[in-house]
Design a protein around this motif. Sequence first.
Motif, short mmCIF file in Angstrom:
data_model
loop_
_atom_site.label_atom_id
_atom_site.label_comp_id
_atom_site.label_asym_id
_atom_site.label_seq_id
_atom_site.Cartn_x
_atom_site.Cartn_y
_atom_site.Cartn_z
N MET A 1 7.66 1.45 4.25
CA MET A 1 6.27 1.09 4.00
C MET A 1 6.06 0.78 2.52
O MET A 1 5.48 -0.25 2.16
CB MET A 1 5.35 2.24 4.44
CG MET A 1 3.88 2.04 4.13
SD MET A 1 3.12 0.72 5.10
CE MET A 1 2.92 1.59 6.66
N PHE A 2 6.55 1.69 1.67
CA PHE A 2 6.36 1.50 0.24
C PHE A 2 7.08 0.24 -0.25
O PHE A 2 6.51 -0.55 -1.03
CB PHE A 2 6.87 2.72 -0.53
CG PHE A 2 6.72 2.61 -2.02
CD1 PHE A 2 5.46 2.61 -2.61
CD2 PHE A 2 7.83 2.48 -2.84
CE1 PHE A 2 5.32 2.50 -3.98
CE2 PHE A 2 7.70 2.37 -4.20
CZ PHE A 2 6.45 2.38 -4.78
N LEU A 3 8.29 0.03 0.19
CA LEU A 3 9.05 -1.16 -0.22
C LEU A 3 8.36 -2.44 0.23
O LEU A 3 8.37 -3.45 -0.48
CB LEU A 3 10.48 -1.09 0.32
CG LEU A 3 11.39 -0.06 -0.34
CD1 LEU A 3 12.75 -0.03 0.35
CD2 LEU A 3 11.56 -0.35 -1.83
N ALA A 4 7.78 -2.41 1.43
CA ALA A 4 7.06 -3.60 1.93
C ALA A 4 5.89 -3.94 1.01
O ALA A 4 5.65 -5.11 0.69
CB ALA A 4 6.57 -3.35 3.36
N PHE A 5 5.15 -2.91 0.58
CA PHE A 5 4.04 -3.13 -0.34
C PHE A 5 4.54 -3.64 -1.69
O PHE A 5 3.95 -4.55 -2.28
CB PHE A 5 3.26 -1.82 -0.53
CG PHE A 5 2.18 -1.60 0.48
CD1 PHE A 5 1.05 -2.39 0.51
CD2 PHE A 5 2.29 -0.57 1.40
CE1 PHE A 5 0.04 -2.18 1.44
CE2 PHE A 5 1.29 -0.35 2.34
CZ PHE A 5 0.17 -1.15 2.36
N VAL A 6 5.63 -3.05 -2.18
CA VAL A 6 6.16 -3.45 -3.49
C VAL A 6 6.60 -4.91 -3.47
O VAL A 6 6.26 -5.69 -4.37
CB VAL A 6 7.34 -2.53 -3.90
CG1 VAL A 6 8.07 -3.11 -5.11
CG2 VAL A 6 6.84 -1.13 -4.21
N THR A 39 1.21 4.73 1.93
CA THR A 39 2.57 5.27 2.05
C THR A 39 2.55 6.79 2.16
O THR A 39 3.28 7.38 2.97
CB THR A 39 3.42 4.84 0.83
OG1 THR A 39 3.47 3.42 0.76
CG2 THR A 39 4.84 5.39 0.95
N THR A 40 1.72 7.43 1.35
CA THR A 40 1.61 8.89 1.41
C THR A 40 1.05 9.34 2.75
O THR A 40 1.51 10.35 3.32
CB THR A 40 0.72 9.40 0.27
OG1 THR A 40 1.16 8.85 -0.97
CG2 THR A 40 0.77 10.92 0.17
N MET A 41 0.08 8.60 3.28
CA MET A 41 -0.47 8.92 4.60
C MET A 41 0.61 8.81 5.67
O MET A 41 0.68 9.65 6.58
CB MET A 41 -1.63 7.97 4.92
CG MET A 41 -2.32 8.28 6.25
SD MET A 41 -3.45 6.95 6.78
CE MET A 41 -2.28 5.72 7.36
N VAL A 42 1.46 7.80 5.58
CA VAL A 42 2.55 7.62 6.55
C VAL A 42 3.52 8.80 6.47
O VAL A 42 4.08 9.23 7.50
CB VAL A 42 3.27 6.28 6.31
CG1 VAL A 42 4.56 6.19 7.13
CG2 VAL A 42 2.35 5.12 6.68
#
Length: 256
Positions: A1-6, A39-42
């Motif tokens: 998730m985080f990488l997708a946002f980045v 990302t933190t919620m996930v």
Amino acid sequence: MFLAFVVSCIILVFSFNLWENWNLIPGIIAVGSFAVPLTTMVLFLEVNAYRDISLFKLIVVFLVGGCASLLATMLFYTIFPSSVDFAGAVIIGIVEELGKLVIVYIALLKMPRCSHILGGLLVGSAVGAGFAAFESAGYAFNWLLWSQGDVDVMIDLILLRGFLAPGGHVTWAAITGAALMIAKGNGPLTFDAVVSTRFLKLFAIPVVLHSVWDMPIPFGAEIYLLPILLTIAVWVVVMILINMGLDQVKQNKAIA
């Protein structure tokens, strides 16, 4: 998730730097502001061993709950205005955590099957993530206006708030959700849980952490030492609550 946002954010920023197309700015604000809170919620979603809250419900809580908690907070601010000093920081901590508490409580009432600590953490984190994401987007937009269109200044703010986001609204509201589940015990969630001593003791943790976060303490300010230390502290509390939630899972399995 985080990488997708980045990756998405890098593409948008690179495209803007290449062509200076201002149609990309809302995307940069949205993607950059939502990245870490979501990302933190996930992470809390993955921790919820019960898997009893659907992704659809979680998205609704994130969007509607996040916006509603901002509304509740602004309503409370009309009653208790704050200032930029130590007393004002305490008011900010109380008001904003109360605003999120109202929405976390309502969201949990709408999910009667969610009666455990891990679910409280998840629902609370969803409300907190929505609050954090929309607040950060607002700050980014304001800084863009304040800097007279300096996109680099806006991006620096987005990066800073993203770096500090794991120790802020998401985890504070997660603790509130877990506290409600602990306070209600084995019975249904009622207002008695909100005014119980057990809940208030736990709810004091995010209120105090939030208040100290906003206090004008100069020590280590240039390296954001205070927020970093508070982030470490809040995650110690969260890990304790997660372990309590996992113990609850084992107990429920033993009973079954």
